[in-house]
Design a protein around this motif. Sequence first.
Motif, PDB file in Angstrom:
ATOM      1  N   GLN A  29       1.048  -1.147  -0.163  1.00 16.54           N
ATOM      2  CA  GLN A  29       0.200  -0.140  -0.039  1.00 16.54           C
ATOM      3  C   GLN A  29       0.937   1.514  -0.018  1.00 16.54           C
ATOM      4  O   GLN A  29       1.777   1.560   0.952  1.00 16.54           O
ATOM      5  N   PRO A  30       0.730   2.065  -1.063  1.00 16.76           N
ATOM      6  CA  PRO A  30       1.585   3.188  -1.035  1.00 16.76           C
ATOM      7  C   PRO A  30       0.898   4.230   0.127  1.00 16.76           C
ATOM      8  O   PRO A  30      -0.329   4.373  -0.064  1.00 16.76           O
ATOM      9  N   VAL A  31       1.808   4.695   0.953  1.00 18.64           N
ATOM     10  CA  VAL A  31       1.453   5.588   2.281  1.00 18.64           C
ATOM     11  C   VAL A  31       2.065   6.885   1.926  1.00 18.64           C
ATOM     12  O   VAL A  31       3.311   6.874   1.741  1.00 18.64           O
ATOM     13  N   LEU A  32       1.580   8.167   2.067  1.00 14.68           N
ATOM     14  CA  LEU A  32       2.041   9.347   2.150  1.00 14.68           C
ATOM     15  C   LEU A  32       1.728  10.043   3.458  1.00 14.68           C
ATOM     16  O   LEU A  32       0.560   9.712   4.026  1.00 14.68           O
ATOM     17  N   SER A  33       2.462  10.818   3.890  1.00 13.37           N
ATOM     18  CA  SER A  33       2.504  11.598   4.981  1.00 13.37           C
ATOM     19  C   SER A  33       1.493  12.709   4.691  1.00 13.37           C
ATOM     20  O   SER A  33       1.108  13.126   3.718  1.00 13.37           O
ATOM     21  N   GLY A  34       1.008  13.538   6.141  1.00 13.12           N
ATOM     22  CA  GLY A  34       0.288  14.669   5.588  1.00 13.12           C
ATOM     23  C   GLY A  34       0.879  15.589   5.027  1.00 13.12           C
ATOM     24  O   GLY A  34       0.330  16.458   4.212  1.00 13.12           O
ATOM     25  N   SER A  35       1.965  15.976   5.342  1.00 10.99           N
ATOM     26  CA  SER A  35       2.714  17.123   4.418  1.00 10.99           C
ATOM     27  C   SER A  35       3.011  16.699   3.125  1.00 10.99           C
ATOM     28  O   SER A  35       3.046  17.364   2.107  1.00 10.99           O
ATOM     29  N   GLU A  36       3.043  15.345   2.625  1.00 14.52           N
ATOM     30  CA  GLU A  36       3.079  15.037   1.333  1.00 14.52           C
ATOM     31  C   GLU A  36       1.688  15.202   0.772  1.00 14.52           C
ATOM     32  O   GLU A  36       1.863  15.599  -0.514  1.00 14.52           O
ATOM     33  N   TRP A  37       0.898  14.610   1.415  1.00 16.85           N
ATOM     34  CA  TRP A  37      -0.670  14.939   0.773  1.00 16.85           C
ATOM     35  C   TRP A  37      -1.016  16.338   0.251  1.00 16.85           C
ATOM     36  O   TRP A  37      -1.440  16.788  -0.373  1.00 16.85           O
ATOM     37  N   ALA A  38      -0.312  17.323   1.376  1.00 19.77           N
ATOM     38  CA  ALA A  38      -0.284  18.709   1.227  1.00 19.77           C
ATOM     39  C   ALA A  38       0.498  18.984  -0.282  1.00 19.77           C
ATOM     40  O   ALA A  38      -0.183  20.225  -0.896  1.00 19.77           O
ATOM     41  N   ALA A  39       1.555  18.412  -0.409  1.00 13.97           N
ATOM     42  CA  ALA A  39       2.261  18.900  -1.686  1.00 13.97           C
ATOM     43  C   ALA A  39       1.529  18.602  -3.011  1.00 13.97           C
ATOM     44  O   ALA A  39       1.444  19.197  -3.859  1.00 13.97           O
ATOM     45  N   VAL A  40       0.843  17.453  -2.929  1.00 13.03           N
ATOM     46  CA  VAL A  40      -0.019  16.807  -3.949  1.00 13.03           C
ATOM     47  C   VAL A  40      -1.159  17.806  -4.103  1.00 13.03           C
ATOM     48  O   VAL A  40      -1.347  18.252  -5.396  1.00 13.03           O
ATOM     49  N   SER A  41      -1.818  18.236  -3.109  1.00 16.94           N
ATOM     50  CA  SER A  41      -2.709  19.383  -3.223  1.00 16.94           C
ATOM     51  C   SER A  41      -2.435  20.603  -3.793  1.00 16.94           C
ATOM     52  O   SER A  41      -2.923  21.398  -4.619  1.00 16.94           O
ATOM     53  N   VAL A  42      -1.064  20.949  -3.534  1.00 13.76           N
ATOM     54  CA  VAL A  42      -0.483  22.578  -4.051  1.00 13.76           C
ATOM     55  C   VAL A  42      -0.271  22.118  -5.494  1.00 13.76           C
ATOM     56  O   VAL A  42      -0.613  22.964  -6.377  1.00 13.76           O
ATOM     57  N   ALA A  43       0.418  20.991  -6.013  1.00 13.13           N
ATOM     58  CA  ALA A  43       0.636  20.659  -7.226  1.00 13.13           C
ATOM     59  C   ALA A  43      -0.599  20.800  -8.154  1.00 13.13           C
ATOM     60  O   ALA A  43      -0.677  20.968  -9.274  1.00 13.13           O
ATOM     61  N   LEU A  44      -1.486  20.108  -7.517  1.00 12.43           N
ATOM     62  CA  LEU A  44      -2.815  19.826  -8.254  1.00 12.43           C
ATOM     63  C   LEU A  44      -3.718  21.402  -8.675  1.00 12.43           C
ATOM     64  O   LEU A  44      -4.246  21.764  -9.664  1.00 12.43           O
ATOM     65  N   LYS A  45      -3.400  22.173  -7.489  1.00 12.71           N
ATOM     66  CA  LYS A  45      -3.850  23.332  -7.453  1.00 12.71           C
ATOM     67  C   LYS A  45      -2.931  24.344  -8.833  1.00 12.71           C
ATOM     68  O   LYS A  45      -3.453  25.005  -9.440  1.00 12.71           O
ATOM     69  N   ASP A  46      -1.662  24.156  -8.495  1.00 17.01           N
ATOM     70  CA  ASP A  46      -0.732  24.969  -9.546  1.00 17.01           C
ATOM     71  C   ASP A  46      -1.053  24.306 -11.134  1.00 17.01           C
ATOM     72  O   ASP A  46      -1.013  25.155 -12.020  1.00 17.01           O
ATOM     73  N   ALA A  47      -1.127  23.136 -11.176  1.00 11.03           N
ATOM     74  CA  ALA A  47      -1.677  22.563 -12.490  1.00 11.03           C
ATOM     75  C   ALA A  47      -2.893  23.231 -13.022  1.00 11.03           C
ATOM     76  O   ALA A  47      -3.158  23.537 -14.086  1.00 11.03           O
ATOM     77  N   GLN A  48      -3.958  23.156 -12.257  1.00 12.20           N
ATOM     78  CA  GLN A  48      -5.225  23.610 -12.532  1.00 12.20           C
ATOM     79  C   GLN A  48      -5.069  25.080 -13.164  1.00 12.20           C
ATOM     80  O   GLN A  48      -5.733  25.749 -13.941  1.00 12.20           O
ATOM     81  N   ARG A  49      -4.196  25.875 -12.302  1.00 15.00           N
ATOM     82  CA  ARG A  49      -4.110  27.237 -12.736  1.00 15.00           C
ATOM     83  C   ARG A  49      -3.130  27.438 -13.948  1.00 15.00           C
ATOM     84  O   ARG A  49      -2.868  28.462 -14.230  1.00 15.00           O
ATOM     85  N   CYS A  50      -2.771  26.323 -14.352  1.00 12.86           N
ATOM     86  CA  CYS A  50      -1.505  26.479 -15.618  1.00 12.86           C
ATOM     87  C   CYS A  50      -0.454  27.258 -15.280  1.00 12.86           C
ATOM     88  O   CYS A  50       0.264  27.812 -16.094  1.00 12.86           O
ATOM     89  N   GLY A  51       0.179  27.190 -13.687  1.00 15.61           N
ATOM     90  CA  GLY A  51       1.164  27.782 -13.504  1.00 15.61           C
ATOM     91  C   GLY A  51       2.445  26.829 -13.060  1.00 15.61           C
ATOM     92  O   GLY A  51       3.251  27.297 -12.556  1.00 15.61           O
ATOM     93  N   CYS A  52       2.316  25.697 -13.526  1.00 15.01           N
ATOM     94  CA  CYS A  52       3.576  24.864 -13.322  1.00 15.01           C
ATOM     95  C   CYS A  52       4.532  25.224 -14.200  1.00 15.01           C
ATOM     96  O   CYS A  52       4.382  25.138 -15.367  1.00 15.01           O
ATOM     97  N   ALA A  53       5.636  25.465 -13.594  1.00 16.67           N
ATOM     98  CA  ALA A  53       6.709  25.634 -14.326  1.00 16.67           C
ATOM     99  C   ALA A  53       8.156  24.676 -14.119  1.00 16.67           C
ATOM    100  O   ALA A  53       9.156  24.978 -13.517  1.00 16.67           O
TER     101      ALA A  53
END
Length: 105
Positions: free
Chosen positions: A7-31
């Motif tokens: 089972q792949p497990v992520l910590s709370g801070s790793e989940w927060a990084a996933v959330s930030v990345a998805l928001k960045d991608a949604q805003r087309c701001g990934c660089a």
Amino acid sequence: MPAPSVQPVLSGSEWAAVSVALKDAQRCGCATEAANTRPGALRRAVRFVFGSRRPTPLADPRLEAIRRFVCASSRRRGPVDGLAAPLAEHGFSAAQIDALHLLSR
């Protein structure tokens, strides 16, 4: 006897990084690829007029590796093998990397 499932497990801070990345991608701001390149005159003008800016990298290199990978996976909807290596270097298992890629879709 069947092998135990991993089972792949992520910590709370790793989940927060996933959330930030998805928001960045949604805003087309990934660089991710162009993070170290200077934008052209037209891009600078558009950013000046509309107030757009690149996302700030995360302070923790491990979390930044997650952000870059998830953001790039989300935007490309395809393999991002070049960004998987930093995740492995930070100790992520193949199952965790696969899970991050699936979360990005």
